[in-house]
Design an enzyme around this catalytic site. Structure first.
Site, short mmCIF file in Angstrom:
data_model
loop_
_atom_site.label_atom_id
_atom_site.label_comp_id
_atom_site.label_asym_id
_atom_site.label_seq_id
_atom_site.Cartn_x
_atom_site.Cartn_y
_atom_site.Cartn_z
N ASP A 26 3.23 0.91 15.22
CA ASP A 26 2.00 0.22 15.62
C ASP A 26 1.86 -1.09 14.84
O ASP A 26 2.31 -1.19 13.69
CB ASP A 26 0.81 1.15 15.32
CG ASP A 26 -0.44 0.71 16.08
OD1 ASP A 26 -0.35 -0.20 16.93
OD2 ASP A 26 -1.51 1.26 15.80
N GLY A 27 1.21 -2.05 15.46
CA GLY A 27 0.88 -3.29 14.76
C GLY A 27 1.67 -4.51 15.20
O GLY A 27 1.53 -5.58 14.60
N ASN A 28 2.48 -4.36 16.24
CA ASN A 28 3.27 -5.53 16.70
C ASN A 28 2.36 -6.67 17.16
O ASN A 28 2.63 -7.84 16.89
CB ASN A 28 4.15 -5.14 17.90
CG ASN A 28 5.20 -4.12 17.55
OD1 ASN A 28 5.45 -3.87 16.38
ND2 ASN A 28 5.80 -3.53 18.56
N GLY A 29 1.29 -6.31 17.87
CA GLY A 29 0.37 -7.32 18.39
C GLY A 29 -0.31 -8.08 17.27
O GLY A 29 -0.38 -9.32 17.29
N HIS A 43 6.56 -7.61 19.63
CA HIS A 43 7.39 -6.49 20.09
C HIS A 43 8.87 -6.76 19.82
O HIS A 43 9.62 -5.85 19.46
CB HIS A 43 7.16 -6.23 21.58
CG HIS A 43 5.76 -5.77 21.89
ND1 HIS A 43 5.11 -4.80 21.15
CD2 HIS A 43 4.88 -6.13 22.86
CE1 HIS A 43 3.90 -4.59 21.64
NE2 HIS A 43 3.73 -5.39 22.68
N SER A 71 3.90 4.52 25.71
CA SER A 71 3.13 5.72 26.03
C SER A 71 2.67 5.69 27.48
O SER A 71 2.68 4.64 28.14
CB SER A 71 1.91 5.84 25.11
OG SER A 71 0.92 4.92 25.53
N ASN A 74 0.18 3.08 27.90
CA ASN A 74 0.53 1.66 27.74
C ASN A 74 0.58 0.88 29.06
O ASN A 74 0.55 -0.35 29.05
CB ASN A 74 1.87 1.49 27.01
CG ASN A 74 1.79 1.75 25.51
OD1 ASN A 74 2.76 2.14 24.88
ND2 ASN A 74 0.61 1.55 24.91
N TRP A 75 0.62 1.60 30.18
CA TRP A 75 0.63 0.91 31.49
C TRP A 75 -0.66 0.12 31.71
O TRP A 75 -0.69 -0.77 32.57
CB TRP A 75 0.80 1.91 32.64
CG TRP A 75 2.09 2.65 32.58
CD1 TRP A 75 2.28 3.94 32.18
CD2 TRP A 75 3.40 2.16 32.92
NE1 TRP A 75 3.62 4.28 32.25
CE2 TRP A 75 4.33 3.20 32.71
CE3 TRP A 75 3.89 0.92 33.39
CZ2 TRP A 75 5.69 3.06 32.94
CZ3 TRP A 75 5.25 0.79 33.62
CH2 TRP A 75 6.13 1.85 33.39
N ARG A 188 3.09 6.59 10.73
CA ARG A 188 2.38 5.63 11.58
C ARG A 188 2.13 4.36 10.78
O ARG A 188 1.62 4.41 9.65
CB ARG A 188 1.05 6.20 12.08
CG ARG A 188 0.35 5.18 12.97
CD ARG A 188 -0.81 5.72 13.75
NE ARG A 188 -1.20 4.72 14.74
CZ ARG A 188 -1.71 4.96 15.93
NH1 ARG A 188 -1.92 6.19 16.30
NH2 ARG A 188 -2.03 3.99 16.74
N ARG A 194 -4.49 8.04 13.55
CA ARG A 194 -4.50 8.89 14.76
C ARG A 194 -3.07 9.22 15.17
O ARG A 194 -2.14 8.47 14.83
CB ARG A 194 -5.10 8.22 15.99
CG ARG A 194 -6.08 7.17 15.88
CD ARG A 194 -6.45 6.68 17.29
NE ARG A 194 -5.91 5.36 17.49
CZ ARG A 194 -6.45 4.27 16.94
NH1 ARG A 194 -7.54 4.36 16.21
NH2 ARG A 194 -5.91 3.10 17.14
C1 FPP Z 1 2.41 -0.96 19.19
O1 FPP Z 1 2.02 -2.22 18.75
C2 FPP Z 1 3.73 -0.97 19.76
C3 FPP Z 1 4.02 -0.66 21.05
C4 FPP Z 1 3.05 -0.30 22.07
C5 FPP Z 1 5.38 -0.65 21.55
C6 FPP Z 1 6.46 -0.35 20.56
C7 FPP Z 1 7.56 -1.21 20.90
C8 FPP Z 1 8.42 -1.80 20.02
C9 FPP Z 1 8.48 -1.53 18.59
C10 FPP Z 1 9.37 -2.81 20.45
C11 FPP Z 1 10.03 -2.44 21.68
C12 FPP Z 1 11.23 -1.76 21.43
C13 FPP Z 1 11.77 -1.03 22.37
C14 FPP Z 1 13.12 -0.50 22.12
C15 FPP Z 1 11.04 -0.74 23.62
P1 FPP Z 1 0.68 -2.80 19.40
O2 FPP Z 1 1.09 -3.69 20.51
O3 FPP Z 1 -0.23 -1.70 19.79
O4 FPP Z 1 0.11 -3.62 18.20
P2 FPP Z 1 -1.41 -3.90 17.88
O5 FPP Z 1 -2.07 -2.57 17.66
O6 FPP Z 1 -1.36 -4.72 16.65
O7 FPP Z 1 -1.98 -4.64 19.05
#
Ligand code: FPP
Length: 241
Positions: A26-29, A43, A71, A74-75, A188, A194
């Site tokens: 979690d946390g890419n965004g 991502h 998940s 996620n859609w 996580r 969660r």
């Molecule tokens: C959550 O970060 C991450 C995801 C929903 C997707 C996980 C995907 C990757 C790590 C990269 C993709 C790699 C593959 C192999 C598919 P978030 O977007 O919920 O971050 P945020 O909570 O900061 O918005």
């Protein structure tokens, strides 16, 4: 100064390495936002973090790592983010297959296939199949995964005589993770407390480790810190230990 991960490894007890680790990435965004970049930039950086974790997993001879990649919920994200994630998964696997084979890693998908595009499914499954001769660490990619749906799909598979014989020890045989040990540890990132529908049956006795580190920053040292924390826990499985 941060220790080198090779130094930290020495603090691990080789007899207490978890067999199966689940990771909620979690946390890419937020990582991207901090850099004023689009979410997909985060991502992409997240996909690079997977590699570091897998490398250390091989070094430590872990049996299974399950990554929560996409998940069933996620859609609902904006279409460009969803499409970007779908594309990234294919690109990532395509690029990594030579290295996965070099490291003897078996890749598999867990998740629901219901309603998914057949060509897309065929593509990701044929990519994963290119690793199926491997006998080392297993990497599960949870894709279109939801724990509640997994339980419902399992129940729908049951024949009447199987329902009669069902118990807490054998229900796992009907889940996507059939035949695999439950995760000893679930990690996580990004400080959210969660499970978000991840391995909810299998996590009954998992230790849970939460770090504020955002997923793209999760490196070998962060992973080792999670493992050291796990090794300091006293697991009682409902007993008095
Ligand atoms: C959550 O970060 C991450 C995801 C929903 C997707 C996980 C995907 C990757 C790590 C990269 C993709 C790699 C593959 C192999 C598919 P978030 O977007 O919920 O971050 P945020 O909570 O900061 O918005």
């Amino acid at each position: 100064m941060a220790k080198d991960y090779k130094q930290l490894i020495k603090n691990l007890d080789p007899a207490k390495i978890p067999q199966h680790i689940g990771i909620i990435m979690d946390g890419n965004g937020r990582w991207a936002k901090k850099r004023m970049q689009p979410r997909l930039f985060g991502h992409r950086a997240g996909a690079k973090a997977i590699r570091k974790v897998v490398e250390l997993g091989v070094e430590l001879k872990l049996k299974i790592i399950t990554f929560y990649a996409f998940s069933t919920e996620n859609w609902t994200r904006p279409a460009d983010e969803v499409n970007g994630l779908l594309k990234l998964l294919i690109e990532y696997l395509t690029d990594e297959i030579p290295e996965l084979n070099a490291q003897n890693i078996f890749v598999d998908f867990i998740g629901s296939e219901a309603g998914l595009d057949e060509d897309y499914l065929a593509t990701i499954h044929s990519l994963a199949a290119q690793t199926h001769q491997n006998t080392g660490m297993k990497v599960n990619i949870a894709f279109n995964y939801g724990g509640r749906l997994e339980i419902i799909e399992a129940i729908k598979k049951l024949k009447p005589d199987e329902i009669e014989k069902l118990n807490p020890d054998n229900f796992g045989d009907y889940l996507y993770t059939a035949g695999q040990p439950d995760p000893d540890l679930i990690i996580r990132t990004s400080g959210e407390y969660r499970l978000s529908n991840f391995l909810i049956w299998q996590a009954a006795y998992s230790e849970i480790y939460i770090t504020d580190t955002l997923w793209p920053d999760f490196d070998k040292i962060a992973f080792l810190n999670a493992l050291l924390d796990f090794q300091s826990r006293k697991r009682r499985f409902g007993g008095i230990g």
